[in-house]
Design a protein around this motif. Structure first.
Motif, mmCIF file in Angstrom:
data_model
loop_
_atom_site.group_PDB
_atom_site.id
_atom_site.type_symbol
_atom_site.label_atom_id
_atom_site.label_comp_id
_atom_site.label_asym_id
_atom_site.label_seq_id
_atom_site.Cartn_x
_atom_site.Cartn_y
_atom_site.Cartn_z
ATOM 1 N N ARG A 101 0.827 -1.212 0.000
ATOM 2 C CA ARG A 101 0.000 0.000 0.000
ATOM 3 C C ARG A 101 0.862 1.263 0.000
ATOM 4 O O ARG A 101 1.754 1.415 0.820
ATOM 5 C CB ARG A 101 -0.917 0.010 1.238
ATOM 6 N N PRO A 190 -13.744 -11.942 -2.963
ATOM 7 C CA PRO A 190 -14.039 -11.677 -1.560
ATOM 8 C C PRO A 190 -14.153 -10.188 -1.288
ATOM 9 O O PRO A 190 -13.490 -9.373 -1.964
ATOM 10 C CB PRO A 190 -12.843 -12.285 -0.806
ATOM 11 N N LEU A 197 -3.358 -10.169 5.855
ATOM 12 C CA LEU A 197 -3.231 -9.158 4.797
ATOM 13 C C LEU A 197 -3.995 -7.875 5.122
ATOM 14 O O LEU A 197 -3.585 -6.776 4.723
ATOM 15 C CB LEU A 197 -3.715 -9.743 3.457
ATOM 16 N N THR A 198 -5.086 -8.011 5.889
ATOM 17 C CA THR A 198 -5.889 -6.830 6.216
ATOM 18 C C THR A 198 -5.791 -6.436 7.681
ATOM 19 O O THR A 198 -6.507 -5.534 8.127
ATOM 20 C CB THR A 198 -7.377 -7.099 5.898
HETATM 21 C C1 GCO Z 1 -7.035 -2.714 1.041
HETATM 22 C C2 GCO Z 1 -7.243 -4.181 1.274
HETATM 23 C C3 GCO Z 1 -8.005 -4.806 0.107
HETATM 24 C C4 GCO Z 1 -8.341 -6.225 0.522
HETATM 25 C C5 GCO Z 1 -9.288 -6.912 -0.377
HETATM 26 C C6 GCO Z 1 -10.621 -6.246 -0.476
HETATM 27 O O1 GCO Z 1 -5.901 -2.247 1.222
HETATM 28 O O2 GCO Z 1 -8.035 -2.064 0.680
HETATM 29 O O3 GCO Z 1 -6.001 -4.850 1.449
HETATM 30 O O4 GCO Z 1 -7.211 -4.766 -1.031
HETATM 31 O O5 GCO Z 1 -7.173 -6.962 0.599
HETATM 32 O O6 GCO Z 1 -8.761 -7.166 -1.627
HETATM 33 O O7 GCO Z 1 -11.482 -7.117 -1.161
#
Ligand code: GCO
Ligand code: NAP
Length: 256
Positions: A101, A190, A197-198
């Motif tokens: 990000r 999803p 990851l989140t």
């Molecule tokens: C973000 C999240 C999303 C999720 C997911 C949402 O930074 O907004 O990481 O990318 O991973 O893909 O469906």
């Protein structure tokens, strides 16, 4: 006709990439609970072995093969070894994925390449390696793990969003080329699911409260929410489903 076997996967072998944790681990558990023999995958051998042992202790038929899906030759060699040593892969779930990000203007070239390689190139590498075996049998199921970011963007997610949008169309293209040969290709999209990851987003009350309000189901998704979609798309119940992205997102993509 619906019978006891319509949604069962007994006697089928499934490879789930990136399944030592998160969504992939849940999808592997779901396919195994539906009767499949599942091959787990990831790069970290210790994490992979721990997951294999855990699912085995639940009475599930799982094995593990560590390989990096971004290494085309390594992945192809691993797939050939699975076919030789374990058996014909009936179901492939291309799940492995990462995010990096940063605002578009600040993104580093390495970050871009890492996401492109893991989230998109790898589906070409692993999908081609597995489908070449499936083609000899004129049967198979491939499920690509897309995202609501296949449809929508948000700040700081340019490479991830680009890969998931591309993966939506790659799924349709793979279905176009492979379905005439008995291989169904679909995607699962999803919504926001609680995983490593989140985790940073889950831990951010401002983001989390926004997401919950943005989601018609008014909650974060759990990895268990995705298991049924994977079993459905892998099963005989989806024999005439092709090139479809099944969004499991609590309604995020249905509303402004
Ligand atoms: C973000 C999240 C999303 C999720 C997911 C949402 O930074 O907004 O990481 O990318 O991973 O893909 O469906
Ligand atoms: P996660 O919790 O970070 O798990 C990622 C898994 O992939 C781990 O098992 C990891 O193990 C493996 N992996 C990463 N890079 C790999 C590589 N190069 N080769 C092989 N395995 C690799 O992520 P997740 O949230 O479960 O995400 C899984 C998939 O769902 C991704 O495609 C993601 O884009 C997608 N998705 C997630 C969400 C969400 O909200 N969480 C929503 C929509 C879509 P190692 O690190 O040991 O390799």
């Amino acid at each position: 006709m619906i019978n006891a076997n319509t949604f069962r996967l007994d006697g089928r072998i499934a490879l789930v990439t990136g399944s030592s944790a998160g969504i992939g681990k849940a999808l592997a558990r779901g396919l195994a609970q539906a009767g499949a023999s599942v091959i787990l995958n990831g790069r970290d051998r210790h994490k992979l072995e721990a997951t294999r042992a855990q699912l085995t202790s639940e009475g599930l038929a799982v094995q593990a093969r560590a390989f990096d899906v971004t290494d085309a030759d390594n992945a192809a060699t691993a797939v050939d070894a699975i076919e030789r040593e374990i058996g014909a892969i009936d179901i492939l779930i291309n799940n492995a994925g990462i995010t990096r990000r940063a605002p578009f203007q600040d993104l580093q070239r390495e970050q871009w390449r890492e996401v492109m390689s893991t989230n998109l190139d790898s589906i070409f590498y692993v999908g081609q390696a597995v489908s070449r075996h499936m083609l000899t049998r004129k049967r198979g199921r491939i499920i690509n793990i897309c995202s609501v970011m296949s449809e929508l963007a948000r700040p700081t997610t340019a490479p991830y969003t680009a890969t998931k949008g591309a993966l939506k169309m790659l799924t349709k293209a793979m279905a176009t080329d492979l379905s005439p040969h008995g291989i169904n290709v679909n995607g699962i999209g999803p919504g926001y699911i609680k995983t490593e990851l989140t985790q940073a987003l889950v831990d951010d009350p401002t983001f989390s409260n926004w997401l919950i309000a943005r989601t018609p189901s008014r909650r974060w998704g759990e990895v268990e929410d995705l298991m049924g979609a994977a079993v459905f798309l892998a099963s005989d119940a989806a024999n005439f489903v092709n090139g479809h992205i099944l969004y499991v997102d609590g309604g995020v993509t249905a509303t402004l």
